[in-house]
Design an enzyme around this catalytic site. Structure first.
Site, PDB file in Angstrom:
ATOM      1  N   GLU A 290      51.175  63.198  12.337  1.00 11.96           N
ATOM      2  CA  GLU A 290      52.080  64.240  12.844  1.00 11.96           C
ATOM      3  C   GLU A 290      52.158  65.414  11.864  1.00 11.96           C
ATOM      4  OE1 GLU A 290      56.173  63.120  13.968  1.00 11.96           O
ATOM      5  OE2 GLU A 290      56.744  65.070  13.162  1.00 11.96           O
TER       6      GLU A 290
ATOM      7  N   THR B  12      59.212  64.464  12.137  1.00 15.14           N
ATOM      8  CA  THR B  12      60.366  64.060  12.957  1.00 15.14           C
ATOM      9  C   THR B  12      60.980  62.725  12.548  1.00 15.14           C
ATOM     10  OG1 THR B  12      58.818  63.043  14.486  1.00 15.14           O
ATOM     11  CG2 THR B  12      59.592  65.263  15.040  1.00 15.14           C
TER      12      THR B  12
ATOM     13  N   SER C 128      58.484  52.513  17.426  1.00 16.26           N
ATOM     14  CA  SER C 128      57.220  52.123  18.050  1.00 16.26           C
ATOM     15  C   SER C 128      57.121  50.602  18.245  1.00 16.26           C
ATOM     16  CB  SER C 128      56.052  52.630  17.191  1.00 16.26           C
ATOM     17  OG  SER C 128      56.279  52.344  15.826  1.00 16.26           O
TER      18      SER C 128
ATOM     19  N   ASN D   6      59.174  55.952  10.722  1.00 21.10           N
ATOM     20  CA  ASN D   6      60.600  55.772  11.043  1.00 21.10           C
ATOM     21  C   ASN D   6      61.060  54.358  10.715  1.00 21.10           C
ATOM     22  OD1 ASN D   6      61.278  54.238  13.807  1.00 21.10           O
ATOM     23  ND2 ASN D   6      59.242  55.145  13.946  1.00 21.10           N
TER      24      ASN D   6
ATOM     25  N   SER E   8      54.461  52.731  10.019  1.00 22.00           N
ATOM     26  CA  SER E   8      55.400  53.485  10.861  1.00 22.00           C
ATOM     27  C   SER E   8      56.446  54.151   9.979  1.00 22.00           C
ATOM     28  CB  SER E   8      56.065  52.535  11.862  1.00 22.00           C
ATOM     29  OG  SER E   8      57.285  53.088  12.326  1.00 22.00           O
TER      30      SER E   8
ATOM     31  N   HIS F  57      52.393  53.828  15.985  1.00 22.19           N
ATOM     32  CA  HIS F  57      52.109  52.954  14.839  1.00 22.19           C
ATOM     33  C   HIS F  57      52.631  51.541  15.070  1.00 22.19           C
ATOM     34  CE1 HIS F  57      51.517  56.719  12.223  1.00 22.19           C
ATOM     35  NE2 HIS F  57      50.368  56.263  12.654  1.00 22.19           N
TER      36      HIS F  57
ATOM     37  N   CYS G  25      61.342  54.612  21.383  1.00 26.15           N
ATOM     38  CA  CYS G  25      62.045  55.884  21.620  1.00 26.15           C
ATOM     39  C   CYS G  25      61.476  56.515  22.887  1.00 26.15           C
ATOM     40  CB  CYS G  25      61.812  56.815  20.433  1.00 26.15           C
ATOM     41  SG  CYS G  25      60.061  57.125  20.161  1.00 26.15           S
TER      42      CYS G  25
HETATM   43  S1  SF4 Z   1      60.021  59.168  16.938  1.00 19.29           S
HETATM   44 FE1  SF4 Z   1      58.292  60.544  17.408  1.00 19.29          FE
HETATM   45  S2  SF4 Z   1      57.647  59.935  19.472  1.00 19.29           S
HETATM   46 FE2  SF4 Z   1      59.701  59.090  19.152  1.00 19.29          FE
HETATM   47  S3  SF4 Z   1      61.094  60.617  20.052  1.00 19.29           S
HETATM   48 FE3  SF4 Z   1      60.878  61.059  17.859  1.00 19.29          FE
HETATM   49  S4  SF4 Z   1      59.222  62.555  17.727  1.00 19.29           S
HETATM   50 FE4  SF4 Z   1      59.119  61.612  19.728  1.00 19.29          FE
END
Ligand code: SF4
Length: 390
Positions: A174, A241, A372, A311, A309, A85, A55
């Site tokens: 975070e 996030t 990541s 996400n 990780s 991560h 990202c």
């Molecule tokens: S996943 Fe985390 S590092 Fe990537 S854009 Fe979103 S807030 Fe930013």
């Protein structure tokens, strides 16, 4: 001495661009993107999600880390912990001589004015920042703008007398950093992980009174001195996030409904506020995988990314609702056409599965990767799949 802080890079973007491309780029991934995100080889048809991988926040953090090494070749360079991560990226930084403060709890107290410390994309707690500041070292702050946006909202809640309820993982860097912002600005916080935990909080909001069970359950997920009766009267919602967007929305709605039931909706704004703080990169990757599952007739899904990780884990959760899903940490997890090492959704451990790939006939595989995960790992995974399906 106050620390010198770099927040916008170190003017060496061009100097490190080649190195970043060598380490993380993938020609095969570029080709697949150009060919409508589809790849065919032997009996394999592979569909790549239209948004996947690094990202903007991760891209920038890794770029700044390389720039830091380039700018300070003779100084000791540290990371507070993992920059992102992904074990490969962290390992690469280690081989470049970057050291990890998280390896030694007392290392921060030995830092000096000549040392350089990189702060990760997900930020650090206020307490850690103050410790670093006291050591007078140079800081390279890669905290992502989307994380800063969460902090801004949490600070506003604190200043307005709202307790921040954070949908997140209390052990995640975070969320710890975000929670520390609430306290720094005189506020309170409570972290909820999922709907089940939110249910407990909502139940308390509705009935009030003694909070014994709730206090015990959230002992490690609230600000110091948290008082359920006092601190759940005014609530502001925030998210880590990288959470699952659909779940965050549901959690927000659960809390809003409970607040309406308790206080009525005439002046709801006095008791409840919410800002969507899921970042757009997370949202885009989740939307893309939903579209892939909807539009492509894939037999199974592969999700690539670190097991820690957030996400990536959430991408796997989405896939797992409709397809056999294999969340793998890296291409080496694809041991053979018969055997795969993966972390099943909901499990905390890596397991080995056999017979994961149909032995005969056409195979249609969907593939995505977390924010990541560098493209070279995606490319190597695709090469292995092609080999298994040749
Ligand atoms: S996943 Fe985390 S590092 Fe990537 S854009 Fe979103 S807030 Fe930013």
């Amino acid at each position: 001495m106050p620390s010198l802080v770099f927040r916008k890079g170190l003017d060496l973007k061009h100097a490190v661009a080649g190195m970043l491309a060598d380490n993380y780029h993938s020609a095969i991934v570029d080709r697949i993107k150009a060919e409508d995100f589809t790849y065919r080889s032997g009996r394999l048809t592979l569909h790549l999600a239209r948004e996947f991988g690094f990202c903007y926040g991760v891209d920038r953090a890794v770029d700044y880390a390389y720039q830091t090494r380039e700018r300070f070749p003779d100084r000791d360079v540290f990371l507070t912990g993992e920059i992102i991560h992904n074990p490969h990226v962290n390992e690469k930084l280690r081989t470049m001589g970057v050291r990890f403060l998280s390896d030694d709890p007392d290392a921060v107290d030995r830092l000096g004015g000549n040392d350089v410390v990189i702060l990760p994309a997900f930020g650090v707690t206020v307490a850690m920042l103050e410790r670093l500041d006291r050591r007078g070292c140079t800081l390279v702050d890669t905290t992502c703008g989307s994380v800063l946006n969460v902090w801004k909202n949490v600070r506003r809640y604190a200043e307005g007398g709202y307790t921040a309820i954070i949908h997140g993982k209390v052990w995640h860097e975070e969320t710890q950093a975000t929670a520390s912002q609430a306290v720094q600005y005189g506020g309170k916080y409570l972290v909820v992980f999922d709907r089940a935990e939110t249910d407990l909080v909502c139940e308390y909001i509705r009935r009030g009174g003694a909070a014994g069970d709730l206090t015990a359950r959230f002992a490690n997920a609230v600000s110091p001195g948290f008082d359920c009766e006092r601190d759940l009267q005014r609530i502001g919602l925030a998210n880590q996030t990288t959470m699952l967007m659909s779940e965050s929305l549901e959690i927000g709605e659960m809390i809003r409904t409970a607040m309406v039931e308790r206080y009525g909706d005439a002046d709801l704004g006095e008791h409840y506020q919410a800002f969507d703080t899921i970042c757009s990169a997370t949202q885009d990757r989740q939307d893309a995988v939903v579209a892939l599952l909807r539009d492509k007739p894939v037999d199974l899904m592969i999700v690539i990314g670190g097991y820690n990780s957030s996400n990536t884990t959430n991408l796997a959760r989405i896939c797992d609702t409709s397809r056999p899903t294999f969340h793998i940490a890296d291409p080496d997890c694809l041991v053979s056409a018969r055997e795969v090492r993966h972390r099943p959704v909901g499990s905390k451990e890596e397991k080995t599965a056999t017979g994961w790939l149909p032995a005969e006939g056409p195979v249609r595989i969907g593939l995505t990767s977390g924010a990541s995960t560098p493209d070279n790992l995606v490319g190597a995974t695709i090469a292995k799949l092609a080999e298994f399906c040749s």
